[in-house]
Design a protein around this motif. Structure first.
Motif, short mmCIF file in Angstrom:
data_model
loop_
_atom_site.label_atom_id
_atom_site.label_comp_id
_atom_site.label_asym_id
_atom_site.label_seq_id
_atom_site.Cartn_x
_atom_site.Cartn_y
_atom_site.Cartn_z
N PRO A 352 0.81 -1.23 0.00
CA PRO A 352 0.00 0.00 0.00
C PRO A 352 0.84 1.28 0.00
O PRO A 352 0.47 2.26 -0.66
CB PRO A 352 -0.82 -0.14 1.28
CG PRO A 352 -0.97 -1.61 1.48
CD PRO A 352 0.33 -2.19 1.02
N ALA A 356 0.79 4.14 -2.86
CA ALA A 356 0.52 5.54 -2.53
C ALA A 356 1.61 6.44 -3.09
O ALA A 356 1.33 7.51 -3.67
CB ALA A 356 0.40 5.72 -1.03
N ARG A 359 1.24 6.81 -6.79
CA ARG A 359 0.09 7.67 -7.11
C ARG A 359 0.43 9.15 -6.92
O ARG A 359 -0.04 10.00 -7.68
CB ARG A 359 -1.11 7.29 -6.24
CG ARG A 359 -1.76 5.96 -6.59
CD ARG A 359 -2.38 5.97 -7.97
NE ARG A 359 -3.05 4.71 -8.25
CZ ARG A 359 -3.59 4.41 -9.43
NH1 ARG A 359 -3.52 5.27 -10.42
NH2 ARG A 359 -4.18 3.25 -9.61
N ARG A 377 -8.06 12.86 -8.68
CA ARG A 377 -8.32 11.42 -8.67
C ARG A 377 -7.09 10.65 -8.17
O ARG A 377 -7.21 9.76 -7.32
CB ARG A 377 -8.69 10.94 -10.07
CG ARG A 377 -9.09 9.46 -10.13
CD ARG A 377 -9.05 8.94 -11.55
NE ARG A 377 -7.70 8.93 -12.07
CZ ARG A 377 -7.37 9.21 -13.32
NH1 ARG A 377 -8.29 9.59 -14.18
NH2 ARG A 377 -6.10 9.16 -13.71
N GLY A 380 -6.62 11.17 -4.40
CA GLY A 380 -7.56 10.35 -3.64
C GLY A 380 -7.14 8.90 -3.59
O GLY A 380 -7.24 8.25 -2.53
N GLN A 381 -6.63 8.37 -4.70
CA GLN A 381 -6.16 6.98 -4.72
C GLN A 381 -4.92 6.81 -3.84
O GLN A 381 -4.76 5.78 -3.18
CB GLN A 381 -5.86 6.57 -6.16
CG GLN A 381 -7.11 6.44 -7.03
CD GLN A 381 -6.79 6.28 -8.51
OE1 GLN A 381 -5.76 6.76 -9.00
NE2 GLN A 381 -7.66 5.60 -9.22
N GLN A 383 -4.22 8.56 -1.12
CA GLN A 383 -4.68 8.59 0.27
C GLN A 383 -5.36 7.28 0.66
O GLN A 383 -5.17 6.78 1.76
CB GLN A 383 -5.62 9.78 0.47
CG GLN A 383 -4.92 11.13 0.36
CD GLN A 383 -5.88 12.29 0.30
OE1 GLN A 383 -6.98 12.19 -0.28
NE2 GLN A 383 -5.50 13.43 0.90
N ASP A 384 -6.15 6.72 -0.26
CA ASP A 384 -6.82 5.44 0.03
C ASP A 384 -5.79 4.32 0.22
O ASP A 384 -5.92 3.50 1.14
CB ASP A 384 -7.76 5.07 -1.12
CG ASP A 384 -8.99 5.99 -1.18
OD1 ASP A 384 -9.25 6.69 -0.18
OD2 ASP A 384 -9.65 6.00 -2.23
N SER A 385 -4.79 4.28 -0.65
CA SER A 385 -3.76 3.24 -0.53
C SER A 385 -2.98 3.40 0.77
O SER A 385 -2.70 2.42 1.47
CB SER A 385 -2.79 3.30 -1.72
OG SER A 385 -3.45 2.98 -2.93
N ALA A 387 -3.93 4.62 3.55
CA ALA A 387 -4.77 4.25 4.70
C ALA A 387 -4.80 2.74 4.91
O ALA A 387 -5.17 2.28 6.01
CB ALA A 387 -6.18 4.79 4.50
N GLN A 388 -4.41 1.96 3.91
CA GLN A 388 -4.44 0.50 4.02
C GLN A 388 -3.14 -0.09 4.55
O GLN A 388 -3.01 -1.31 4.64
CB GLN A 388 -4.76 -0.11 2.65
CG GLN A 388 -6.13 0.27 2.11
CD GLN A 388 -6.32 -0.17 0.66
OE1 GLN A 388 -5.62 -1.05 0.17
NE2 GLN A 388 -7.27 0.46 -0.02
#
Length: 519
Positions: A352, A356, A359, A377, A380-381, A383-385, A387-388
């Motif tokens: 992850p 990130a 990205r 976009r 956002g991807q 940040q999502d990665s 967070a995992q």
């Protein structure tokens, strides 16, 4: 009869191509030699003088770096007695007239390196006119004629060739004097010449079973190499060109020499990974010193050594670093292609944090290109990665990409985007201020980047007094860092502040920036 014969002998005609006198019994408008040569043009382009390529029509086409424009300029060149038709040139190039027409109008840009080389060979374009194999930019490497390092992009992708390439490159760079390294000019590969050779890292290496019969690298030897690499890695963030960089190159040369004699095996693969680490440190030091050509060489070597060390994620990290270098050089399209190459190569193995990081590099390209929707976009991807992430599940070499770094990168890139869309400036400031809050105080250079980025954001927001106050806070730190990249960021601020040069505080701050030099 006699007057008629006299009249015939006194009528002399000159060949319009070469100026030679045409024989009396030759009824053609060309002399025999030019007519013979013109027939060969049916099968290939004619011989042209050296100054053919210096004509303004050709110079302008080469300056545009557009092969379609070069083809059109060649056909219309005034050297030709009559303009070369599209049909004839198409036959020389092995394409159809319709294809040539699309190339010349720009409807179908020529961007594949094989096609560019094919057309250059067909027209016998001199090598010094070609922009697509090596693109020259001001840099700091010595003359290419004497002791030039090997072409790391062209070398074979097998372990023994990789080791030899690293050894030769490090030895060559160590032999270059400081004066030569800081005053010369060298070439940085860009466009297809850079991206296409690196696509080979996606393929498996050649088998290593018969590589060498020498003794394998022992666990003790490997541990000693790792200790040395750990010590040298700590110098990577200090910048500068001096003894630290030479120490890294010296260790890299020794390691590569040892690897060139080592057989395949797990310790050899781990030693290659240590070499990839050292190559990346050497690249970072070179880039900090403004030596973009050397930085690119060592990033490429880092990718190659990581491949030999069976560590594709670290190779992707080197690709991300190369992309950042391309952004620094104002080549966002090249940087985006490198990032996407790293993303594709690690689509099944990226953690992850690596996802990130890649990205954020993708977002960097979009910010420079002013593509707002794609930028948000990608952010956002990222940040999502991020967070995992799971504690203890990430490789140590991604430790520096923590939450502070994520916030700092997003904020700085939003500031870049604000140059296209000023509405992004408030968000950029929020991210950079959060990065400063989270940043470890020991990361002095990163904090300097944050403060300079914040100041540049305030300048975008048309707050020059606040921006200058922030810069004046960071100037003493910048003067003691001996970091070329920090100095270059300060000079970027000075350029952006130029529109407020009538303000006394801006004039004073710009003068203070001019006084900061890299040690």
């Amino acid at each position: 009869m006699e007057p008629k014969a006299r009249r015939a002998s006194s009528t002399r005609r000159a060949c319009p191509l070469c100026g030679a006198v045409i024989a009396a019994d030759n009824t053609d408008r060309l002399c025999h030699r030019c007519r013979r040569n013109s027939r060969t043009e049916l099968y290939g382009p004619p011989e042209v003088p050296a100054d053919f390529w210096d004509h303004e029509v050709m110079v302008a086409a080469f300056a545009d770096r557009d092969m379609g424009a070069v083809l059109a300029a060649y056909r219309r060149h005034p050297h030709h007695v009559s303009r070369v038709t599209q049909d004839r040139m198409a036959s020389w190039l092995g394409i159809s007239q319709a294809q040539l027409s699309r190339y010349e109008t720009g409807d179908n840009p020529i961007d594949r390196i094989e096609k560019l080389r094919q057309f250059a060979r067909a027209l016998r374009i001199p090598g010094d006119r070609l922009w697509f194999d090596r693109v020259g930019i001001p840099s700091q490497a010595g003359p290419a004629d004497h002791g030039a390092p090997p072409d790391v992009l062209a070398a074979a992708w097998d372990a023994s060739s990789i080791a030899r390439s690293v050894e030769e490159t490090a030895r060559s760079d160590l032999a270059i004097s400081r004066r030569a390294a800081l005053t010369g000019a060298a070439a940085v590969a860009m466009g297809p010449a850079l991206v296409e050779p690196l696509q080979r890292w996606l393929h498996p290496l050649q088998p290593l079973t018969r590589w060498s019969s020498s003794a394998a690298i022992s666990e003790e030897e490997l541990a000693a190499l790792q200790r040395v690499a750990d010590g040298l890695r700590g110098w990577g963030g200090r910048g500068g060109y001096g003894l630290a960089r030479k120490a890294v190159l010296g260790q890299l040369e020794e390691l590569a020499e040892r690897l060139s004699r080592a057989p395949a095996g797990p310790t050899t693969e781990r030693a290659f990974f240590i070499g990839a680490e050292l190559s990346k440190v050497a690249a970072s030091m070179s880039w900090d010193a403004g030596m973009h050509d050397a930085a690119q060489r060592y990033y490429v070597l880092g990718i190659r050594m990581a491949k030999a060390g069976r560590n594709d994620p670290f190779a992707a990290l080197c690709l991300a670093a190369m992309a950042r270098q391309m952004f620094d050089l104002g080549r966002p399209e090249d940087g985006l292609e490198l990032v996407q190459l790293g993303q594709y190569g690690t689509r099944r193995s990226a953690t992850p944090t690596l996802e990130a990081l890649l990205r954020t590099r993708e977002a960097w390209a979009y910010a420079q290109m002013g593509r707002v929707r794609e930028f948000h976009r990608a952010v956002g991807q990222a940040q999502d990665s991020f967070a995992q992430r799971r504690p203890g599940a990430e490789p140590w070499w991604l430790d520096s990409f923590d939450e502070a770094e994520l916030e700092g990168v997003i904020g700085a890139r939003m500031r870049d985007l604000a140059g296209h869309d000023p509405r992004q400036a408030p968000q950029a400031e929020q991210h950079i201020r959060r990065a400063l809050t989270l940043r470890d105080p020991s990361r002095v250079r990163n904090r300097a980047f944050d403060v300079i980025g914040l100041a540049r954001t305030r300048m975008v927001a048309d707050e020059p007094e606040e921006a200058c106050a922030l810069i004046n806070q960071v100037l003493p730190t910048a003067a003691g860092l001996a970091s070329g990249r920090v100095v270059r960021k300060l000079h970027d601020f000075a350029k952006e502040a130029e529109r407020h040069r009538d303000l006394p505080v801006v004039r004073e701050t710009r003068e203070a920036i001019r006084g900061v030099r890299t040690a």
